[in-house]
Write an enzyme that holds these catalytic residues in place. Structure first.
Site: not given
Ligand SMILES: Nc1ncnc2c1ncn2[C@@H]1O[C@H](COP(=O)(O)OP(=O)(O)OP(=O)(O)O)[C@@H](O)[C@H]1O
Ligand SMILES: *[C@@H]1O[C@H](CO)[C@@H](O)[C@H](O)[C@H]1NC(C)=O
Length: 391
Positions: A100, A236
């Site tokens: 991700g 968010d």
């Molecule tokens: N616990 C997890 N298990 C599996 N995939 C994950 C997990 N946490 C995050 N991801 C993956 O990583 C991506 C990015 O997560 P993150 O929360 O860092 O950022 P975001 O939500 O895309 O962006 P922002 O920080 O702008 O809200 C997610 O959309 C998901 O695909």
């Protein structure tokens, strides 16, 4: 004399600046009343009883200077993990292990050698550029808000590492990735290959699965807003922050923008940093009026609209007169023209007149009341949960 005038003008200007957001809000709310369509939220609470104490508390805006709160002190249960162990578990933060990409850094798949069975986890490394700055805020919010929470529909934070400029968070791995990827990803609707049988059957995310995911995310938000005192704002809510576990149950994730509600309404205008993502952001947040539970409800409504239409909320749509409008406006116009069946993601293959198509209509109703312009007309997450249960 001149000085007195200047002071007077300055005082009036400051007063006007402070009042503007409230006047705007009042205008939005008044404006809404003149519309013919009565919002569902007001009809469900028919004789408009006085707001419950908790609702009132929850609507209080967030003080930007609010101190960080720890819930239940249970973050002591969080594991402190060394950077060495994390580096080893992710193959030296190898690009091959990236699953991700968030605005604050990458997320890696990793296996932590624990006591007993090795545990698959997701490792979020906040980019070093943000160390001490925005990244640190995000790190602290995840740790101090999510770290103390536990719910069936929240992603579980397992551990963390703060060493030098490095800030790393470790979560349970949610195998199926984000709802965003299921709705819009490369594999969605196209011939994605190597998945197992279940993955194949779920590729188009059938209607029943979309409803289940929506109910799960609603339960998570209702928990944050109503079961925590003081309430927690996520700030968010979007499809990339709704993750799916092995059984396609929703887990709300990404508490980097989350805050615990504290302080009074007087502080709201001070809230300068509007959190959120374009397309999901409530109008009052865009106007700089500070966060509230109802802003989360709005984002949730956008998420519902995205889930039922399979379309990205920040992509413009063309309405019947060929004008570019937002997804919400497009959907509203379709519903008002009695064409709600056209909105539903055609990849789901719903047949009009069947039970599922009726559910789509009710689902759209909920999404629309959540995205009312005026925060007061939006339902609470508790009401949303109830409405979703009645589909
Ligand atoms: N616990 C997890 N298990 C599996 N995939 C994950 C997990 N946490 C995050 N991801 C993956 O990583 C991506 C990015 O997560 P993150 O929360 O860092 O950022 P975001 O939500 O895309 O962006 P922002 O920080 O702008 O809200 C997610 O959309 C998901 O695909
Ligand atoms: C299409 O969108 C435009 C711009 O928002 C609006 O003025 C017009 O009324 C819409 N057309 C219909 C048929 O709703």
């Amino acid at each position: 004399m001149d000085v007195v005038y200047k002071a007077l003008i300055a005082a009036v200007a400051a007063f006007a600046a402070v009042c503007f957001p409230y006047l705007l809000l009042a205008f939005l709310c008044r404006h809404r009343k003149h519309r013919l369509l009565l919002p569902r939220c007001s009809s469900s609470s028919s004789s408009s009883p006085p707001p419950r104490a908790m609702d009132a508390a929850a609507e209080l805006s967030l003080s930007p200077s609010s101190s960080w709160s720890l819930y239940g002190g249970s973050s002591s249960a969080l594991q402190k993990i060394s950077l060495d162990d994390l580096s080893r578990a992710t193959g030296g933060f190898s690009p091959d292990n990236i699953i991700g990409d968030g605005s604050f850094g990458f997320v890696y798949r990793a296996v932590l050698p624990g006591s007993g069975a090795a545990q698959p986890v997701a490792v979020k490394r906040l980019s070093a550029d943000h160390g001490g700055g925005a990244g640190d805020r995000e790190f602290r919010a995840e740790l101090e808000v999510l770290g103390g929470l536990s719910h069936r529909h929240l992603a579980r934070l397992l551990g963390f590492c703060a060493a030098g400029r490095d800030r790393v968070l470790v979560y349970e791995l949610l195998e199926r990735g984000s709802l965003d990827a299921w709705l819009h990803g490369a594999g969605a609707g196209a011939g994605a290959g190597d998945g197992d049988g279940e993955e194949e059957a779920m590729r188009l995310l059938p209607w029943a699965a979309r409803v289940r995911v929506t109910r799960g995310a609603a339960a998570a938000l209702a928990f944050l807003h109503h079961d925590r005192q003081p309430p927690v704002l996520h700030r968010d809510v979007k499809s990339s922050n709704v993750l799916l576990d092995e059984g396609f149950e929703a887990k709300l994730a990404d508490f980097g923008h989350a805050r615990v509600v504290s302080g009074g309404p007087a502080a709201s205008h001070l809230s300068t940093q509007a959190a959120g993502t374009a397309g999901y952001m409530a109008p009052e947040i865009r106007e700089g009026m500070g966060a509230s539970v109802k802003a989360d409800v709005y984002s949730f409504g956008v998420l519902m609209m995205e889930t039922v239409t399979g379309r990205r909320p920040n992509w413009p749509m063309k309405n019947v007169s060929g004008k570019e409008v937002s997804l919400l406006k497009w959907a509203r116009e379709k519903v008002e023209a009695g064409m709600s069946s056209e909105i539903a993601d055609h990849r789901m293959g719903l047949i009009q007149g069947e039970k599922e198509a009726e559910e789509v209509k009710a689902f759209l109703d909920v999404a629309q009341s959540c995205t009312e312009e005026c925060p007061r007309y939006r339902p609470s997450m508790q009401e949303v949960v109830e409405m979703l249960n009645r589909l």
